[in-house]
Design a protein around this motif. Structure first.
Motif, PDB file in Angstrom:
ATOM      1  N   ALA A  57       0.833  -1.201   0.000  1.00  0.00           N
ATOM      2  CA  ALA A  57       0.000   0.000   0.000  1.00  0.00           C
ATOM      3  C   ALA A  57       0.874   1.259   0.000  1.00  0.00           C
ATOM      4  O   ALA A  57       1.952   1.278   0.612  1.00  0.00           O
ATOM      5  CB  ALA A  57      -0.909   0.008   1.218  1.00  0.00           C
ATOM      6  N   PRO A  58       0.432   2.325  -0.670  1.00  0.00           N
ATOM      7  CA  PRO A  58       1.194   3.590  -0.652  1.00  0.00           C
ATOM      8  C   PRO A  58       1.436   4.100   0.759  1.00  0.00           C
ATOM      9  O   PRO A  58       2.501   4.657   1.050  1.00  0.00           O
ATOM     10  CB  PRO A  58       0.304   4.544  -1.458  1.00  0.00           C
ATOM     11  N   GLU A  59       0.440   3.917   1.648  1.00  0.00           N
ATOM     12  CA  GLU A  59       0.609   4.383   3.037  1.00  0.00           C
ATOM     13  C   GLU A  59       1.744   3.621   3.712  1.00  0.00           C
ATOM     14  O   GLU A  59       2.490   4.182   4.524  1.00  0.00           O
ATOM     15  CB  GLU A  59      -0.679   4.189   3.834  1.00  0.00           C
ATOM     16  N   GLN A  60       1.859   2.329   3.396  1.00  0.00           N
ATOM     17  CA  GLN A  60       2.949   1.535   3.965  1.00  0.00           C
ATOM     18  C   GLN A  60       4.292   2.076   3.497  1.00  0.00           C
ATOM     19  O   GLN A  60       5.217   2.261   4.306  1.00  0.00           O
ATOM     20  CB  GLN A  60       2.816   0.073   3.549  1.00  0.00           C
ATOM     21  N   MET A  61       4.419   2.337   2.202  1.00  0.00           N
ATOM     22  CA  MET A  61       5.701   2.810   1.681  1.00  0.00           C
ATOM     23  C   MET A  61       6.049   4.194   2.221  1.00  0.00           C
ATOM     24  O   MET A  61       7.226   4.485   2.489  1.00  0.00           O
ATOM     25  CB  MET A  61       5.674   2.796   0.153  1.00  0.00           C
ATOM     26  N   ALA A  62       5.057   5.035   2.428  1.00  0.00           N
ATOM     27  CA  ALA A  62       5.315   6.349   3.033  1.00  0.00           C
ATOM     28  C   ALA A  62       5.847   6.178   4.456  1.00  0.00           C
ATOM     29  O   ALA A  62       6.791   6.865   4.867  1.00  0.00           O
ATOM     30  CB  ALA A  62       4.036   7.177   3.033  1.00  0.00           C
ATOM     31  N   ARG A  63       5.232   5.254   5.216  1.00  0.00           N
ATOM     32  CA  ARG A  63       5.710   4.984   6.576  1.00  0.00           C
ATOM     33  C   ARG A  63       7.133   4.457   6.563  1.00  0.00           C
ATOM     34  O   ARG A  63       7.974   4.846   7.389  1.00  0.00           O
ATOM     35  CB  ARG A  63       4.775   3.961   7.249  1.00  0.00           C
ATOM     36  N   GLU A  64       7.424   3.587   5.607  1.00  0.00           N
ATOM     37  CA  GLU A  64       8.766   3.011   5.511  1.00  0.00           C
ATOM     38  C   GLU A  64       9.810   4.080   5.221  1.00  0.00           C
ATOM     39  O   GLU A  64      10.897   4.080   5.820  1.00  0.00           O
ATOM     40  CB  GLU A  64       8.782   1.945   4.404  1.00  0.00           C
ATOM     41  N   ILE A  65       9.499   4.987   4.326  1.00  0.00           N
ATOM     42  CA  ILE A  65      10.456   6.041   3.966  1.00  0.00           C
ATOM     43  C   ILE A  65      10.717   6.960   5.163  1.00  0.00           C
ATOM     44  O   ILE A  65      11.875   7.313   5.443  1.00  0.00           O
ATOM     45  CB  ILE A  65       9.948   6.830   2.751  1.00  0.00           C
ATOM     46  N   LEU A  66       9.673   7.306   5.893  1.00  0.00           N
ATOM     47  CA  LEU A  66       9.853   8.166   7.071  1.00  0.00           C
ATOM     48  C   LEU A  66      10.708   7.465   8.125  1.00  0.00           C
ATOM     49  O   LEU A  66      11.616   8.076   8.706  1.00  0.00           O
ATOM     50  CB  LEU A  66       8.489   8.549   7.648  1.00  0.00           C
ATOM     51  N   ALA A  67      10.426   6.193   8.379  1.00  0.00           N
ATOM     52  CA  ALA A  67      11.231   5.443   9.353  1.00  0.00           C
ATOM     53  C   ALA A  67      12.666   5.310   8.867  1.00  0.00           C
ATOM     54  O   ALA A  67      13.621   5.359   9.664  1.00  0.00           O
ATOM     55  CB  ALA A  67      10.615   4.064   9.594  1.00  0.00           C
ATOM     56  N   SER A  68      12.839   5.157   7.569  1.00  0.00           N
ATOM     57  CA  SER A  68      14.176   4.990   7.008  1.00  0.00           C
ATOM     58  C   SER A  68      15.018   6.239   7.153  1.00  0.00           C
ATOM     59  O   SER A  68      16.245   6.155   7.307  1.00  0.00           O
ATOM     60  CB  SER A  68      14.071   4.595   5.533  1.00  0.00           C
ATOM     61  N   LEU A  69      14.390   7.409   7.115  1.00  0.00           N
ATOM     62  CA  LEU A  69      15.150   8.644   7.309  1.00  0.00           C
ATOM     63  C   LEU A  69      15.748   8.689   8.714  1.00  0.00           C
ATOM     64  O   LEU A  69      16.878   9.171   8.902  1.00  0.00           O
ATOM     65  CB  LEU A  69      14.247   9.857   7.069  1.00  0.00           C
ATOM     66  N   ARG A  70      15.012   8.180   9.703  1.00  0.00           N
ATOM     67  CA  ARG A  70      15.573   8.088  11.059  1.00  0.00           C
ATOM     68  C   ARG A  70      16.732   7.093  11.090  1.00  0.00           C
ATOM     69  O   ARG A  70      17.767   7.347  11.734  1.00  0.00           O
ATOM     70  CB  ARG A  70      14.478   7.655  12.032  1.00  0.00           C
ATOM     71  N   THR A  71      16.583   5.976  10.367  1.00  0.00           N
ATOM     72  CA  THR A  71      17.665   5.000  10.292  1.00  0.00           C
ATOM     73  C   THR A  71      18.904   5.608   9.653  1.00  0.00           C
ATOM     74  O   THR A  71      20.029   5.383  10.115  1.00  0.00           O
ATOM     75  CB  THR A  71      17.212   3.765   9.500  1.00  0.00           C
ATOM     76  N   VAL A  72      18.710   6.389   8.593  1.00  0.00           N
ATOM     77  CA  VAL A  72      19.831   7.068   7.946  1.00  0.00           C
ATOM     78  C   VAL A  72      20.556   7.958   8.947  1.00  0.00           C
ATOM     79  O   VAL A  72      21.799   7.990   8.996  1.00  0.00           O
ATOM     80  CB  VAL A  72      19.344   7.898   6.746  1.00  0.00           C
ATOM     81  N   LEU A  73      19.809   8.676   9.765  1.00  0.00           N
ATOM     82  CA  LEU A  73      20.419   9.549  10.775  1.00  0.00           C
ATOM     83  C   LEU A  73      21.249   8.732  11.763  1.00  0.00           C
ATOM     84  O   LEU A  73      22.382   9.102  12.095  1.00  0.00           O
ATOM     85  CB  LEU A  73      19.330  10.326  11.515  1.00  0.00           C
ATOM     86  N   ILE A  74      20.702   7.615  12.223  1.00  0.00           N
ATOM     87  CA  ILE A  74      21.424   6.766  13.183  1.00  0.00           C
ATOM     88  C   ILE A  74      22.676   6.170  12.534  1.00  0.00           C
ATOM     89  O   ILE A  74      23.754   6.142  13.142  1.00  0.00           O
ATOM     90  CB  ILE A  74      20.489   5.674  13.725  1.00  0.00           C
ATOM     91  N   PHE A  75      22.545   5.706  11.302  1.00  0.00           N
ATOM     92  CA  PHE A  75      23.709   5.152  10.602  1.00  0.00           C
ATOM     93  C   PHE A  75      24.779   6.224  10.386  1.00  0.00           C
ATOM     94  O   PHE A  75      25.980   5.942  10.467  1.00  0.00           O
ATOM     95  CB  PHE A  75      23.281   4.571   9.254  1.00  0.00           C
ATOM     96  N   SER A  76      24.349   7.456  10.121  1.00  0.00           N
ATOM     97  CA  SER A  76      25.327   8.526   9.910  1.00  0.00           C
ATOM     98  C   SER A  76      26.071   8.856  11.205  1.00  0.00           C
ATOM     99  O   SER A  76      27.250   9.212  11.169  1.00  0.00           O
ATOM    100  CB  SER A  76      24.644   9.771   9.353  1.00  0.00           C
TER     101      SER A  76
END
Length: 269
Positions: A57-76
């Motif tokens: 679902a598009p809503e799922q992918m939007a949630r995934e992208i938002l969560a992934s931005l936090r992951t990017v911050l932690i990885f950085s």
């Protein structure tokens, strides 16, 4: 001490924007590129290899992208810790990839990948323990029908567990910057492809994976469908050694790769 702290802060201010940009681009190019190439541009050509009949679902992918931005911050931030450690000579991180010879370079990359697979398998199994699951891994499994964007969709706690592998590995093994780059690029690509929803790995004449020692897209997709099996990231040997591979894996792969007699069917979670 104040001078040293100020020096480290200056160093962080100088290098962190580049580290953050690198981690963000790795996700955008890796996950976004996989989605664009496999799910969009080649979707009609690999339609017979789609593992599930439904689309995420598009809503799922939007949630995934938002969560992934936090992951990017932690990885950085983990990347910044590596930069600090290298600056303080706590790591043997060097520029010239041929400094120890190209055989060492190849071994270096291979060890980083194989050790990461072991790290992922065992931490993944631990995070599936009932007392830890809701705090570490529940968000990732909200994507029952995954997409390439799922690859970084972690709870913050899980992102930290995943992020600390590379600093620990670099403390134990002298590594060139290029070897570390190859490792992280491989990690991102395999992770994104593993969540793409299409079985892109080839099958042999026996309808089994041609490279049976590698985890296929179906292998990890089964984990999202029925959490409790198939914990491996890159390789199948930990699941087979520990008896945690889904017994329906080969049949599911045969169906997804177009070599099975049975029609494709969605999993029952």
């Amino acid at each position: 001490m104040l001078h040293e702290n100020a020096t480290l802060l200056d160093f962080a201010a100088r290098v962190y924007p580049g580290i953050l940009q690198h981690d963000l681009l790795r996700y955008v190019i890796g996950a976004g590129g996989t989605f664009l190439v496999i799910n969009v541009l080649l979707g009609r050509y690999v339609a017979g290899r789609k593992i599930r009949s439904q689309w995420p679902a598009p809503e799922q992918m939007a949630r995934e992208i938002l969560a992934s931005l936090r992951t990017v911050l932690i990885f950085s931030l983990a990347g910044l810790s590596i930069a600090f450690a290298a600056q303080l000579d706590w790591l043997n991180l060097y520029m010239d990839p041929a400094a120890r010879g190209w055989p060492y370079f190849a071994l270096n990359v291979a060890v980083l990948i194989v050790a990461h697979d072991a790290w992922f398998y065992w931490t993944h199994r631990v995070m599936h323990q009932p007392r830890l699951y809701r705090w570490f891994h529940r968000l990732h499994h909200r994507s029952n029908n995954p997409s390439p964007w799922t690859s970084y969709s972690f709870d913050a706690s899980e992102a930290v567990v995943n992020a600390i592998y590379l600093p620990l590995a670099l403390m134990l093994m002298p590594t060139s910057i290029l070897a570390a780059f190859v490792f992280t690029a491989h990690m991102m690509l395999r992770n994104a492809v593993g969540h793409c929803g299409y079985e892109v790995f080839p099958a042999g004449k026996d309808c089994r994976p041609l490279f049976d020692w590698l985890t296929t897209v179906t292998h990890h997709d089964l984990h999202h469908a029925r959490a409790g099996t198939n914990f491996g990231l890159y390789f199948t040997f930990w699941d087979r050694l520990m008896g945690t591979e889904d017994p329906s894996y080969y049949a599911a792969f045969a169906r997804a790769s177009g070599n099975g007699k049975a029609a494709r069917a969605d999993y029952v979670g």
